[in-house]
Design a protein around this motif. Structure first.
Motif, PDB file in Angstrom:
ATOM      1  N   GLN A  89       0.839  -1.196   0.000  1.00  0.00           N
ATOM      2  CA  GLN A  89       0.000   0.000   0.000  1.00  0.00           C
ATOM      3  C   GLN A  89       0.873   1.244   0.000  1.00  0.00           C
ATOM      4  N   ALA A  90       0.378   2.275  -0.643  1.00  0.00           N
ATOM      5  CA  ALA A  90       0.976   3.608  -0.561  1.00  0.00           C
ATOM      6  C   ALA A  90      -0.131   4.581  -0.198  1.00  0.00           C
ATOM      7  N   ILE A 117       3.972   3.509 -11.758  1.00  0.00           N
ATOM      8  CA  ILE A 117       3.588   3.821 -10.381  1.00  0.00           C
ATOM      9  C   ILE A 117       2.467   2.890  -9.933  1.00  0.00           C
ATOM     10  N   ARG A 118       1.452   2.766 -10.767  1.00  0.00           N
ATOM     11  CA  ARG A 118       0.297   1.914 -10.424  1.00  0.00           C
ATOM     12  C   ARG A 118       0.712   0.453 -10.244  1.00  0.00           C
ATOM     13  N   SER A 119       1.650  -0.001 -11.055  1.00  0.00           N
ATOM     14  CA  SER A 119       2.063  -1.408 -10.983  1.00  0.00           C
ATOM     15  C   SER A 119       2.905  -1.719  -9.746  1.00  0.00           C
ATOM     16  N   LEU A 124      -3.490   2.028  -3.581  1.00  0.00           N
ATOM     17  CA  LEU A 124      -3.124   3.445  -3.497  1.00  0.00           C
ATOM     18  C   LEU A 124      -4.257   4.207  -2.826  1.00  0.00           C
ATOM     19  N   VAL A 125      -3.904   5.035  -1.847  1.00  0.00           N
ATOM     20  CA  VAL A 125      -4.891   5.845  -1.150  1.00  0.00           C
ATOM     21  C   VAL A 125      -4.381   7.284  -1.124  1.00  0.00           C
ATOM     22  N   PHE A 126      -5.252   8.207  -1.505  1.00  0.00           N
ATOM     23  CA  PHE A 126      -4.931   9.626  -1.515  1.00  0.00           C
ATOM     24  C   PHE A 126      -5.825  10.313  -0.493  1.00  0.00           C
ATOM     25  N   LEU A 127      -5.215  11.054   0.422  1.00  0.00           N
ATOM     26  CA  LEU A 127      -5.948  11.780   1.452  1.00  0.00           C
ATOM     27  C   LEU A 127      -5.620  13.258   1.273  1.00  0.00           C
ATOM     28  N   ASN A 128      -6.604  14.003   0.809  1.00  0.00           N
ATOM     29  CA  ASN A 128      -6.411  15.432   0.555  1.00  0.00           C
ATOM     30  C   ASN A 128      -7.532  16.218   1.214  1.00  0.00           C
ATOM     31  N   SER A 129      -7.313  17.523   1.340  1.00  0.00           N
ATOM     32  CA  SER A 129      -8.267  18.393   2.013  1.00  0.00           C
ATOM     33  C   SER A 129      -8.714  19.519   1.096  1.00  0.00           C
ATOM     34  N   GLY A 150      -7.420   3.801  -7.376  1.00  0.00           N
ATOM     35  CA  GLY A 150      -7.224   3.644  -5.939  1.00  0.00           C
ATOM     36  C   GLY A 150      -8.400   4.218  -5.181  1.00  0.00           C
ATOM     37  N   THR A 151      -8.095   4.856  -4.063  1.00  0.00           N
ATOM     38  CA  THR A 151      -9.116   5.445  -3.201  1.00  0.00           C
ATOM     39  C   THR A 151      -8.738   6.890  -2.931  1.00  0.00           C
TER      40      THR A 151
END
Length: 173
Positions: A89-90, A117-119, A124-129, A150-151
């Protein structure tokens, strides 16, 4: 193999600030071997010369979870592009792939091999505001999500600099 987590701090930060020590302890309590390296060259040294140093400093395998915050999240994009393994996981917290503000961003590459990158990450999880004061905002998260899937989790938490960040802990298995 033991599960491993590596937490990459943001620009001008270090592993002892904000939520990095808290998250490290949460993950250790769940059985992770946790590294919280100090890379003062993050977003200071050009990524082309800095990345080999980071790659050489760590071991990556299929049980590795990578967490990056701000400049550390942008670093994860280059790192994932150049790995020769697929990590578990990233998680990119306040990440970005294009210039987020008018500051110098030597951590960014001119372009990315999104397929590579995807491979190199099973998840993949992106947490943004929506209220990120440095421009590492929901639009940046959406741009990475659109390229990588990803998410994408969008919050209203500024640049995610609180002492604890329970949402990050909940996103890691």
């Amino acid at each position: 193999m033991a599960r491993r987590a590596i937490i990459f701090h943001g620009t001008t930060a270090n592993p002892t600030v904000i939520w990095y020590p808290w998250l490290a302890e949460q993950l250790r309590a769940r059985g992770y071997d946790v590294e919280t390296p100090h890379h003062p060259g993050t977003n200071v040294e050009p990524i082309a010369t800095f990345l080999p140093t980071v790659l050489a400093a760590h071991t990556f395998d299929e049980d590795t979870v990578l967490v990056g915050h701000s400049g550390g999240a942008a670093l994860l994009l280059a790192l994932l592009e150049h790995l020769d393994v697929t990590v578990a996981q990233a998680l990119l917290v306040a990440g970005y792939s294009t210039q987020p503000n008018d500051g110098d961003e030597p951590v960014l590459q001119g372009s990315y091999d999104w397929a590579a990158i995807r491979s190199h990450a099973r998840e993949l999880v992106f947490l943004n505001s929506v209220t990120d004061e440095f421009g590492c905002d929901a639009d940046q998260g959406r741009a990475m999500f659109d390229q990588l899937g990803g998410t994408l989790v969008v919050r209203d938490d500024g640049h995610f600099t609180a002492d604890t960040l329970e949402i990050v802990d909940r996103l890691i298995p």
